[in-house]
Design a protein around this motif. Structure first.
Motif, PDB file in Angstrom:
ATOM      1  N   THR A   1       0.842  -1.194   0.000  1.00  0.00           N
ATOM      2  CA  THR A   1       0.000   0.000   0.000  1.00  0.00           C
ATOM      3  C   THR A   1       0.877   1.244   0.000  1.00  0.00           C
ATOM      4  O   THR A   1       1.935   1.273   0.625  1.00  0.00           O
ATOM      5  CB  THR A   1      -0.958   0.054   1.211  1.00  0.00           C
ATOM      6  OG1 THR A   1      -0.206   0.275   2.407  1.00  0.00           O
ATOM      7  CG2 THR A   1      -1.756  -1.224   1.324  1.00  0.00           C
TER       8      THR A   1
ATOM      9  N   ARG B   1       3.070  -1.468   3.924  1.00  0.00           N
ATOM     10  CA  ARG B   1       2.916  -0.057   3.572  1.00  0.00           C
ATOM     11  C   ARG B   1       4.296   0.527   3.253  1.00  0.00           C
ATOM     12  O   ARG B   1       5.262   0.320   3.997  1.00  0.00           O
ATOM     13  CB  ARG B   1       2.302   0.731   4.725  1.00  0.00           C
ATOM     14  CG  ARG B   1       2.386   2.248   4.542  1.00  0.00           C
ATOM     15  CD  ARG B   1       2.019   2.982   5.831  1.00  0.00           C
ATOM     16  NE  ARG B   1       2.105   4.436   5.682  1.00  0.00           N
ATOM     17  CZ  ARG B   1       3.169   5.171   6.005  1.00  0.00           C
ATOM     18  NH1 ARG B   1       4.256   4.596   6.489  1.00  0.00           N
ATOM     19  NH2 ARG B   1       3.152   6.490   5.840  1.00  0.00           N
TER      20      ARG B   1
ATOM     21  N   ILE C   1      -3.441   0.733   9.983  1.00  0.00           N
ATOM     22  CA  ILE C   1      -3.070  -0.465   9.214  1.00  0.00           C
ATOM     23  C   ILE C   1      -2.809  -1.639  10.151  1.00  0.00           C
ATOM     24  O   ILE C   1      -3.318  -2.748   9.946  1.00  0.00           O
ATOM     25  CB  ILE C   1      -1.833  -0.169   8.339  1.00  0.00           C
ATOM     26  CG1 ILE C   1      -2.230   0.731   7.167  1.00  0.00           C
ATOM     27  CG2 ILE C   1      -1.188  -1.459   7.830  1.00  0.00           C
ATOM     28  CD1 ILE C   1      -1.053   1.264   6.369  1.00  0.00           C
TER      29      ILE C   1
ATOM     30  N   SER D   1       4.743  -1.575   8.267  1.00  0.00           N
ATOM     31  CA  SER D   1       4.854  -0.230   7.704  1.00  0.00           C
ATOM     32  C   SER D   1       6.326   0.133   7.556  1.00  0.00           C
ATOM     33  O   SER D   1       7.090   0.081   8.524  1.00  0.00           O
ATOM     34  CB  SER D   1       4.153   0.781   8.618  1.00  0.00           C
ATOM     35  OG  SER D   1       4.317   2.091   8.125  1.00  0.00           O
TER      36      SER D   1
END
Length: 289
Positions: free
Chosen positions: A34, A115, A243, A256
Motif C-alpha cells: 500500500t 505499507r 493499518i 509499515s
C-alpha cells in the motif's frame, strides 16, 4: 446459521467489483503493497517484470503484476486512517467473503500487507533518508473506537505507559498494535525500527503551526521524550496505526516501512524526497522476492 451480508453492509458494483476499490477477487495478489499517493503506484509497478492489471477509482489505484514468479498487488490508499478503514475492510472482503452467496468463507485467507510511506523523524539521531520499519503503530486518531481491538504482549505495557504520560492531554484515546513479527524480521530486517505515531491530521495533530494556534504546542517534545524499556517513539505519519490495528482485527499480517523525509526536531525537509522513496521501494521489493 450464518447470516448473509446485506447489500447495504457489503456494496458490490454491478460488474462484480468491490465498491470503492473497484477490483474483483481475482485481481488481488496474496502480497500487497500500500502507498498513500496514487502517483506512487507507477513508481512501484515500474519494477514489475509484467503488469497484468491496472484499475482505478477515486484515490484508489491498483496495479497487479509479477516480479519473477512473485505476484504482487500495489494499491493506493489516499491519506489517513479513515481511508485505511475502507481499504482494509474491502481487501478482506475480496479474499474472505463469497461475493455470490454474501457469506463469510469457511476457510479464511491471511494477506501480507506492506505499507511504503513517507514520514517525519522526531528523534535527532534519525537522519533524513533513513528507511524505518515501524515496530508498533500508536494511533492518536479515533478509528479503533469503532472496533473491538484486543491487546497482547508488550502492547498492554507500552500503551498503559503512554496513557499515563499523556493523561494531561484531553480528548486523546490512543491505541497501539505491534507489527507482524515475521514481516518485521524479514522485510524490516536491518532497518531502523521504532514506534510510529499515527496522527489524525498533518498540521497541528503533528505539532506543526502555520496560522491556527495549537492546543498542544509542545507535542513533538512530549513524544520524543517518551520511552518504555527499550522502546521509543521515532516518527510521525497518518496511516500506520490504523493499518496495524485493522490487520490484526481481520487476521492479516502488516508492516509499515517509512521513508524519512523530514527531521522535525532539526526543522529540515529532504531536498530529494523522490530518491528516498525510491530507496524504500527497492528495499521492500528486494526482500519480498
Amino acid at each position: 446459521m450464518q447470516q448473509k451480508l446485506s447489500e447495504a453492509d457489503l456494496i458490490i458494483n454491478p460488474d462484480g467489483s468491490i465498491y470503492h476499490l473497484n477490483i474483483k477477487p481475482e485481481d488481488l495478489a496474496q502480497t500487497i503493497i500500500t502507498v498513500g499517493d496514487p502517483d506512487r503506484i507507477s513508481e512501484v509497478s515500474k519494477h514489475f517484470d509484467r503488469i497484468e492489471l491496472k484499475k482505478g477509482k477515486r484515490e484508489f489505484i491498483t496495479h497487479t503484476g509479477y516480479i519473477g514468479q512473485k505476484r504482487i498487488t500495489c494499491i493506493s490508499t489516499g491519506i489517513g486512517t479513515d481511508n485505511i478503514d475502507i481499504v482494509f475492510n474491502e481487501l478482506d472482503a475480496l479474499v474472505n467473503i463469497d461475493f455470490n452467496t454474501r457469506l463469510v468463507k469457511s476457510q479464511l485467507t491471511s494477506l501480507d500487507i506492506i505499507r511504503i510511506g513517507t514520514s517525519g523523524a522526531i528523534q535527532p539521531d534519525i537522519p533524513m533518508g533513513t528507511i524505518l520499519a515501524s515496530s508498533f503503530g500508536l494511533g492518536l486518531d479515533a478509528l479503533m473506537q469503532y472496533y473491538i481491538h484486543e491487546l497482547s504482549g508488550d502492547e498492554h505495557s507500552i500503551l498503559d505507559s503512554f496513557r499515563s504520560d499523556f493523561s494531561h492531554i484531553k480528548g486523546i484515546t490512543p491505541y497501539l498494535t505491534a507489527a507482524d513479527p515475521t514481516l518485521l524480521n524479514t522485510v524490516g530486517k536491518d532497518m531502523e525500527q521504532g514506534i510510529t505515531v499515527t496522527a489524525p491530521g498533518f498540521y497541528a495533530p503533528q505539532g506543526r503551526q502555520v496560522r491556527a494556534r495549537n492546543a498542544v504546542p509542545n507535542l513533538i517534545n512530549l513524544l520524543n521524550r517518551f520511552k518504555y524499556q527499550n522502546h521509543r517513539i521515532t516518527n510521525l505519519e497518518m496511516e500506520t496505526a490504523g493499518i496495524y490495528a485493522m490487520a490484526k482485527v481481520l487476521g492479516h499480517k502488516a508492516l509499515s516501512v517509512n521513508a524519512i523525509l523530514a527531521s522535525r526536531v532539526n526543522f529540515q525537509f529532504s531536498s530529494e524526497p523522490g530518491k528516498v522513496v525510491d530507496k524504500a521501494i527497492k528495499m521492500v521489493l528486494e526482500k519480498l522476492v
